[in-house]
Structure formats: structure tokens, C-alpha cells
Design a protein around this motif. Structure first.
Motif, PDB file in Angstrom:
ATOM      1  N   ARG A 166       0.836  -1.191   0.000  1.00  0.00           N
ATOM      2  CA  ARG A 166       0.000   0.000   0.000  1.00  0.00           C
ATOM      3  C   ARG A 166       0.875   1.246   0.000  1.00  0.00           C
ATOM      4  O   ARG A 166       2.051   1.202   0.400  1.00  0.00           O
ATOM      5  CB  ARG A 166      -0.939   0.030   1.216  1.00  0.00           C
ATOM      6  N   MET A 183       0.697   5.417   1.176  1.00  0.00           N
ATOM      7  CA  MET A 183      -0.048   6.388   1.975  1.00  0.00           C
ATOM      8  C   MET A 183       0.529   7.779   1.741  1.00  0.00           C
ATOM      9  O   MET A 183       1.720   8.034   1.995  1.00  0.00           O
ATOM     10  CB  MET A 183       0.061   6.015   3.463  1.00  0.00           C
ATOM     11  N   CYS A 206       4.366   6.117  11.059  1.00  0.00           N
ATOM     12  CA  CYS A 206       3.774   5.015  10.289  1.00  0.00           C
ATOM     13  C   CYS A 206       4.471   3.693  10.605  1.00  0.00           C
ATOM     14  O   CYS A 206       3.811   2.651  10.753  1.00  0.00           O
ATOM     15  CB  CYS A 206       3.881   5.299   8.791  1.00  0.00           C
ATOM     16  N   ILE A 262      -2.884   3.535   7.171  1.00  0.00           N
ATOM     17  CA  ILE A 262      -3.947   4.242   6.455  1.00  0.00           C
ATOM     18  C   ILE A 262      -5.254   4.137   7.220  1.00  0.00           C
ATOM     19  O   ILE A 262      -5.960   5.131   7.429  1.00  0.00           O
ATOM     20  CB  ILE A 262      -4.110   3.675   5.028  1.00  0.00           C
ATOM     21  N   GLU A 277      -7.476   7.152   9.107  1.00  0.00           N
ATOM     22  CA  GLU A 277      -8.902   7.373   8.849  1.00  0.00           C
ATOM     23  C   GLU A 277      -9.702   7.307  10.147  1.00  0.00           C
ATOM     24  O   GLU A 277     -10.611   8.103  10.361  1.00  0.00           O
ATOM     25  CB  GLU A 277      -9.409   6.328   7.850  1.00  0.00           C
TER      26      GLU A 277
END
Length: 397
Positions: free
Chosen positions: A49, A51, A71, A82, A86
Motif C-alpha cells: 500500500r 499512503m 507510520c 492508512i 482514517e
């Protein structure tokens, strides 16, 4: 080769287009136009992924590295950076009390005080049109006098009355927020008024026909159309246009018209009906209006509902008059002052106004119905010219 901190701030400024690793999952993507953004590349649960961490023009190399450190710490705990970001944003949003939400809550709390529970929208409209488009998504705790000034400055002088109402509604919202325990600035509106300065707009009164001219106009309303009859009843009773347009047969009790409280402006007490004594002329007008009755309404619109608010005004405009229907209330009030000995309380009661303090009103239970009956009969004699232009006798009660 170093696994971390491979780039320098100067190098980032001089990079050509492409993607470059700083190490530890931190990358920078430079576009052809020289702009770029930071991103963190990682793998979790077998899935790679990326970010975003912000644009290089807004986030420095050091800030990007600090974000990447955070992170990596989240990854070490087995969580997805991620999804964690959120979740944090959602939690932060829950803690924010946006003005739009506070305004809606304040409106709901006051519905019982408003006519028809505020369904007409007049209470909320100044907020919806002039405040919420700019400040609706701002947390109420962050709103200050500069925000309010910048929001209302475009209409402060050009639409003074609207701006005043919008400011007053906003003030109520801030007080509501404070009552909820939020740290809203209760002085923000007052400070905003100081910044905006005194309004230059001069409020113009609704043009009113001089009472001596009313008989000529009344005589011209002779074709017994729905608009003519509504105007004639408005003139004879001194009532506002809304109750006139919504008059029902079941509101007439012999020679008294009983207007429900919800149809009277400013009457919030559900029991505060307003009685209007009907002159013989007014009763004659009502009898003629019965042929337009539909669903109980005397002045029913042929298509739907009742006679529109604009119908009477447009008639006067087409006749080339500067006066407006609401102005006939002033015509009646001036006649009362100049041609009768009616006491102030009686004259104000003729227009449905309240006078005196709350204590005085609590002890004064009369609505002066019989005295108003005499006065309205004389007013009808004047407007129908039965006494007409030669009318000079001062009415005594």
C-alpha cells in the motif's frame, strides 16, 4: 549505502521527474512540472500500500521523515497506518461541533416558540442563506469576530435588516453552544458589530395610503373579484394579509371573526386568539366571498391553496400605486389618531398589537371588543363614503 535518510533537502529541490526513496518506506514522487508529494510505501497482510503524506511544497523533508517514523511505529503494532489515520480523523470529526449542526439543534430547540413550528422557514433562512454557506463547516468553538465580520460584510449595509437578523440568529446559536458546554465566544457577535460599524441603511416604512384617500380606492374595488373582496376586507378590518388570505367560514361567529393564534404574527401563546368585530360592510364582503369558498377557505385559490401573498400587492402595482396592502394598517392607525378619541390601548388593540408590561397585560384581561366594534363601524362608514369626503365628525367612545 545508508538504509535511511538517503535524500537531502537540497537534493529534493533539484530532483528531476520520477520516484525517489529516502529509505524506510519514505518516497518522494516528482512530476514533470516540478511539483511533487511524499508517500509512505509499506506492506501489510501481504498487500502493498501507499499512503500520501503531503505535497513537497507544504511538508518539509524533516516533517515527512517524522510522519514516516509514526507510520513504522503503527506497522510494528500490526496495524494499517492508512486505516489508523482514517479512524483518527473520524474520532476528531466526532469531537468537532460544527456551526451547521449547532444551528440545526438550536432551531429544533426553539420550534415550539415559532409560528407553525418554524415551518415557514423565516427563522432559519437568514442563517441558511448568509451564515452557514461560509461558516457552517467551522467548529463553533473556533468562530471569532473576524469570521463573522468577513461573512456579513457584503450585506451589512446593502441588506441591513437581513444582516441584523442573521447576526441575531448567530448570536442565539453561540449561546446554545455555550449551554451545551462548548467554549463558544459569547462576545463574538458584539465584537463583530464593532468591527462592521454602524449600518448606513435607513429602514423604509411600507408605503401607506393617506386615510383620506382610502374611500376613492375602496370604491374602485367594485367588481367583486376574489382579489377585490380580499382587499376590501383587509381595509375594513385592519388585519394583516396572512389572516385575510386564510380566513375560514368556521372562524366567523355571527359578527365576530376569531383568528387562531397561529395565524397572528407575534402571538406565541396557543390560546391567544384574536377577535375582530365585523362591521356591517365587512359582513357583506364576507357574504360575497362565500362563492369562492373551497375546503372552508373563503379566499381559495382557483388552482391550489389560498389567494397568494402577491395577488393584492400586484393589483395595487398594476393600478400604478406606490402603496401596499400592509400600509392600510397605517391608514387605519392614522385615522384613529386624527379623527377619534380612542385611547392608545384601544387603538393598538385595533391592530392586534400588545401594549404595556407583562404584569399589566396579566391584569388587563379585556380586548376592548365593544369599543373596537364602534370604531370599525365608523371606519367602514368612512371608507365606503356613506359619510365620505364630508366626514369630519370626531368619533367619541
Amino acid at each position: 549505502m545508508r538504509s535511511l535518510n538517503r535524500l537531502s533537502a537540497m537534493a529534493v529541490k533539484n530532483l528531476s521527474s520520477g520516484k525517489y526513496a529516502d529509505g524506510g518506506g519514505l518516497w518522494v514522487h516528482i512530476r514533470n512540472n516540478g511539483s511533487g508529494n511524499w508517500f509512505f510505501r509499506f506492506t501489510i497482510h501481504g498487500r502493498r500500500r501507499e499512503m500520501g503524506l503531503g505535497a513537497i511544497g507544504e511538508v518539509s523533508l524533516k516533517e515527512a521523515r517524522d510522519a514516516a517514523d509514526e507510520c513504522r511505529a503503527v506497522l510494528r503494532s500490526g496495524r494499517d497506518p492508512i486505516k489508523e489515520r482514517e479512524r483518527a480523523r473520524r474520532e476528531a470529526a466526532k469531537k468537532q461541533h460544527l456551526l451547521a449542526d449547532i444551528a440545526t439543534d438550536a432551531f429544533e430547540a426553539r420550534k415550539a416558540e415559532l409560528k407553525d413550528d418554524g415551518e415557514a422557514g423565516r427563522w432559519f433562512t437568514p442563517l441558511a442563506k448568509h451564515i452557514l454557506p461560509k461558516l457552517g463547516k467551522v467548529p463553533v468553538e473556533e468562530i471569532d469576530q473576524r469570521d463573522i465580520r468577513d461573512t456579513l460584510a457584503p450585506i451589512w449595509h446593502a441588506k441591513a435588516d437581513t444582516a441584523r437578523k442573521a447576526m441575531y440568529r448567530l448570536e442565539i446559536c453561540l449561546k446554545h453552544a455555550a449551554a451545551l458546554g462548548l467554549e463558544a465566544d459569547l462576545q463574538a457577535c458584539e465584537k463583530a458589530r464593532a468591527l462592521l460599524g454602524k449600518q448606513r441603511h435607513i429602514v423604509k416604512s411600507i408605503p401607506a395610503m393617506p386615510w383620506r384617500h382610502v374611500p376613492d380606492f375602496y370604491e374602485a374595488l367594485g367588481d367583486d373579484s376574489i382579489t377585490h373582496l380580499a382587499l376590501r376586507l383587509l381595509i375594513l378590518t385592519g388585519v394583516r394579509s396572512a389572516p385575510i388570505r386564510h380566513i375560514r367560514q368556521d372562524q366567523i361567529d355571527e359578527d365576530v371573526w376569531i383568528i387562531p393564534a397561529e395565524n397572528m404574527k407575534g402571538r406565541k401563546d396557543a390560546t391567544a386568539e384574536y377577535r375582530v368585530p365585523l362591521s356591517s360592510e365587512a359582513l357583506a364582503v364576507i357574504e360575497k366571498a362565500e362563492r369562492f369558498e373551497r375546503n372552508g377557505f373563503l379566499f381559495a385559490n382557483p388552482l391550489k391553496g389560498v389567494l397568494s401573498d402577491m395577488a393584492m400587492s400586484q393589483h395595487m402595482k398594476r393600478a400604478g400605486l406606490e402603496y401596499r396592502p400592509h400600509g392600510f394598517r397605517s391608514s387605519l392607525r392614522d385615522w384613529l389618531a386624527e379623527e377619534t378619541d380612542a385611547p392608545h390601548e384601544v387603538a393598538e388593540a385595533m391592530l392586534g398589537h400588545t401594549t404595556g408590561s407583562r404584569v399589566v397585560r396579566a391584569y388587563r384581561r379585556t380586548d376592548f371588543l365593544e369599543k373596537r366594534r364602534v370604531l370599525l363601524e365608523h371606519w367602514a362608514e368612512h371608507v365606503t363614503s356613506r359619510v365620505g369626503k364630508k366626514y369630519r365628525k370626531r368619533v367619541r367612545l
